[in-house]
Write a protein that holds these residues in place. Structure first.
Motif, PDB file in Angstrom:
ATOM      1  N   ALA A   1       0.830  -1.196   0.000  1.00  0.00           N
ATOM      2  CA  ALA A   1       0.000   0.000   0.000  1.00  0.00           C
ATOM      3  C   ALA A   1       0.867   1.249   0.000  1.00  0.00           C
ATOM      4  O   ALA A   1       0.631   2.189  -0.757  1.00  0.00           O
ATOM      5  CB  ALA A   1      -0.923  -0.008   1.208  1.00  0.00           C
TER       6      ALA A   1
ATOM      7  N   ALA B   1       2.290   1.698  -3.283  1.00  0.00           N
ATOM      8  CA  ALA B   1       1.317   2.194  -4.252  1.00  0.00           C
ATOM      9  C   ALA B   1       1.392   3.716  -4.320  1.00  0.00           C
ATOM     10  O   ALA B   1       1.337   4.300  -5.399  1.00  0.00           O
ATOM     11  CB  ALA B   1      -0.085   1.758  -3.851  1.00  0.00           C
TER      12      ALA B   1
ATOM     13  N   ALA C   1      -4.604   8.588  -6.588  1.00  0.00           N
ATOM     14  CA  ALA C   1      -5.696   7.758  -6.069  1.00  0.00           C
ATOM     15  C   ALA C   1      -6.996   8.541  -5.939  1.00  0.00           C
ATOM     16  O   ALA C   1      -8.068   8.043  -6.271  1.00  0.00           O
ATOM     17  CB  ALA C   1      -5.295   7.169  -4.723  1.00  0.00           C
TER      18      ALA C   1
ATOM     19  N   ALA D   1      -3.375  -7.057  -5.122  1.00  0.00           N
ATOM     20  CA  ALA D   1      -3.270  -5.622  -4.812  1.00  0.00           C
ATOM     21  C   ALA D   1      -3.819  -4.800  -5.991  1.00  0.00           C
ATOM     22  O   ALA D   1      -4.473  -3.777  -5.787  1.00  0.00           O
ATOM     23  CB  ALA D   1      -1.815  -5.248  -4.524  1.00  0.00           C
TER      24      ALA D   1
ATOM     25  N   ARG E   1      -7.658  -5.099  -5.925  1.00  0.00           N
ATOM     26  CA  ARG E   1      -8.258  -4.243  -4.888  1.00  0.00           C
ATOM     27  C   ARG E   1      -8.092  -2.759  -5.185  1.00  0.00           C
ATOM     28  O   ARG E   1      -8.550  -1.925  -4.415  1.00  0.00           O
ATOM     29  CB  ARG E   1      -7.618  -4.557  -3.519  1.00  0.00           C
ATOM     30  CG  ARG E   1      -7.984  -5.921  -2.952  1.00  0.00           C
ATOM     31  CD  ARG E   1      -7.547  -6.034  -1.486  1.00  0.00           C
ATOM     32  NE  ARG E   1      -6.106  -5.889  -1.327  1.00  0.00           N
ATOM     33  CZ  ARG E   1      -5.243  -6.918  -1.291  1.00  0.00           C
ATOM     34  NH1 ARG E   1      -5.683  -8.158  -1.386  1.00  0.00           N
ATOM     35  NH2 ARG E   1      -3.964  -6.702  -1.150  1.00  0.00           N
TER      36      ARG E   1
ATOM     37  N   GLU F   1      -5.274  -1.100  -5.149  1.00  0.00           N
ATOM     38  CA  GLU F   1      -4.216  -0.486  -4.340  1.00  0.00           C
ATOM     39  C   GLU F   1      -3.023  -0.032  -5.170  1.00  0.00           C
ATOM     40  O   GLU F   1      -2.334   0.913  -4.813  1.00  0.00           O
ATOM     41  CB  GLU F   1      -3.745  -1.469  -3.258  1.00  0.00           C
ATOM     42  CG  GLU F   1      -4.805  -1.713  -2.197  1.00  0.00           C
ATOM     43  CD  GLU F   1      -4.476  -2.908  -1.311  1.00  0.00           C
ATOM     44  OE1 GLU F   1      -5.391  -3.360  -0.604  1.00  0.00           O
ATOM     45  OE2 GLU F   1      -3.330  -3.399  -1.330  1.00  0.00           O
TER      46      GLU F   1
END
Ligand code: ZN
Length: 457
Positions: free
Chosen positions: A14, A17, A26, A155, A158, A160
């Protein structure tokens, strides 16, 4: 010892990311949940039909809800209208053979001894991000450590980290791992062990089984791998470098062969072609798929002579720390002396014949590249494969695109969800200025990338 900027697994992904998504903020991605309409472009839907001019694609959330022509499709009043005038619009590309854990470095022994601690946190996420920027919205990763493969795939799923929807094999299954590669190559000893290893992969959640060097295994072992994979609903992908690999793979029921092998031999032996024909004649078994991974064989001398200029393009550096970039760059000195490509120039004259033999024997060809192998980069391989098919092997551009969209989704059992631009499918869509049916190499710089309704580029 290297200090990974994104350190240990899981919790680090995370944080990683954040580091990696500089061009994919994001907050912006999460805000994109409304209705979109792509209006005006020429649509190549992936099914193989002639391109549709003045197209409209309506997207709601992650899915396509309507497709047609301007005037015939209602554009919802609240839709964000994205003009695709003058562009080719097509399904997000699939690359059916990538290696996220490598990044173009020429020395495998060095890479495998130094970089495994960075695979999950840095190298694989960077590769995934580069693929997505290149318009690859789905990719099949064929050979990497098990936990890292699953973690990176999930990941991405999801949301992320940015990347294509991944289908992963985890470790290769083979007779014996080469020394120092045990993390991502599992040897099998006997049919029971073969079944146990495949079961372990299946239970960990892989999407496909990768089999190599099956001519060094016993036929019982090969059969056990394929049967156990199929028992878990997993397709089997196998190397086809040597005639005996193909023969055994066909006997055992392999679903998809990789590479256009046989070294410098001028063509596939008659008995192999006969076996392929017998297999493709069995309609109840579905298509026999083949991923020739042919671009680097055609482009070798160009890379050898131009790698300094090719490295000027920034895309291959995205997401990689400076010390890794420098290490890759340095490794490319003396690219001309690499044993890895020793016989490539001698193989090239044989490739067209082999490619044609396979097509004539009825296999369904898939776009895949082996991206990440020495001198190749994730952001550049897929369009190059399409370019070679169209401009060197004479494949119709719409058919080549079908091999990078519809057929891969069917092969992986997800054609109801993705792979074509039609109502109900996930909105995995790319667009590029100009006509790709005339100039396929326009795909080297896609202008628009939408994955599951989210615009990444
Ligand atoms: Zn490969």
């Amino acid at each position: 010892m290297l200090r990974p900027p994104c350190s240990t697994r899981r919790t680090a992904l995370a944080a990683c990311a954040l580091l990696l998504s500089a061009s994919f903020p994001a907050s912006e991605l999460q805000a994109q949940t409304g209705t979109k309409a792509l209006v005006g472009g020429t649509l190549i839907d992936g099914f193989g039909a002639p391109p549709l001019r003045n197209s409209v694609i309506v997207i709601e959330g992650a899915r396509i809800v309507d497709v047609g022509q301007v005037g015939a499709v209602a554009i919802p009043a609240d839709a964000e209208v994205i003009s695709t005038e003058g562009m080719s619009v097509l399904p997000g590309l699939w690359d059916m053979h990538v290696h996220l854990m490598i990044a173009g470095h020429t020395d495998y022994t060095h890479w495998d001894s130094v970089y495994p601690p960075l695979f999950e946190s840095v190298i694989m996420p960077a590769a995934a991000r580069q693929l997505l920027s290149a318009g690859v919205t789905s990719a099949r990763d064929l050979g990497a450590p098990l936990e890292a493969s699953i973690a990176v795939r999930d990941a991405i799923e999801r949301g992320e980290i940015p990347g294509p929807t991944l289908y992963v094999s985890g470790p290769f299954i083979q007779h014996e791992p080469y020394p120092g590669t045990e993390l991502f190559r599992w040897g099998v000893s006997g049919a029971n062990d073969a079944r146990a290893k495949v079961r372990r992969l299946a239970e960990a959640g892989v999407d496909v089984i990768k089999l190599i060097d099956q001519d060094q295994m016993t036929m019982e072992e090969v059969q056990a791998v394929v049967d156990e994979a199929h028992r878990h609903g997993l397709p089997v992908v196998a190397h086809s470098h040597r005639p005996e690999e193909i023969r055994r793979g066909l006997l055992a029921g392999v679903d998809n062969f990789e590479h256009t092998g046989l070294a410098t031999a001028p063509e596939y032996p008659a008995d192999v072609i006969e076996m392929i024909r017998a297999r493709t004649a069995q309609m109840n078994l579905g298509p026999l798929y083949w991923t020739p991974t042919i671009e680097v064989l055609f482009n070798y001398e160009y890379i050898r002579d131009s790698w300094r200029e090719l490295l000027d393009a920034p895309c291959w550096k995205e997401g990689l720390p400076d010390h890794v970039i420098e290490d890759i760059r340095t490794s490319l000195e003396h690219f001309d002396q690499l044993p890895y490509f020793q016989i490539t120039p001698n193989r090239r004259p044989t490739l067209k014949r082999k490619f044609e033999q396979l097509r004539e024997a009825g296999v369904v060809m898939l776009i895949g590249t082996d991206s990440g192998i020495p001198g190749t980069f994730h952001c550049q391989s897929t369009w190059n494969e399409l370019d070679i098919w169209v401009n060197r092997l004479g494949v119709d551009p719409v058919e080549a695109i079908r091999s990078a969209t519809y057929w891969p989704s069917l092969m992986m059992g997800v054609a109801d969800e993705v792979g074509t631009i039609s109502p109900g499918k996930y909105a995995d869509i790319i667009a590029v200025r100009g006509d790709v049916t005339r100039y396929i190499s326009l795909l080297q710089d896609v202008d628009l990338v939408i994955k599951r309704g989210v615009r990444y580029k």
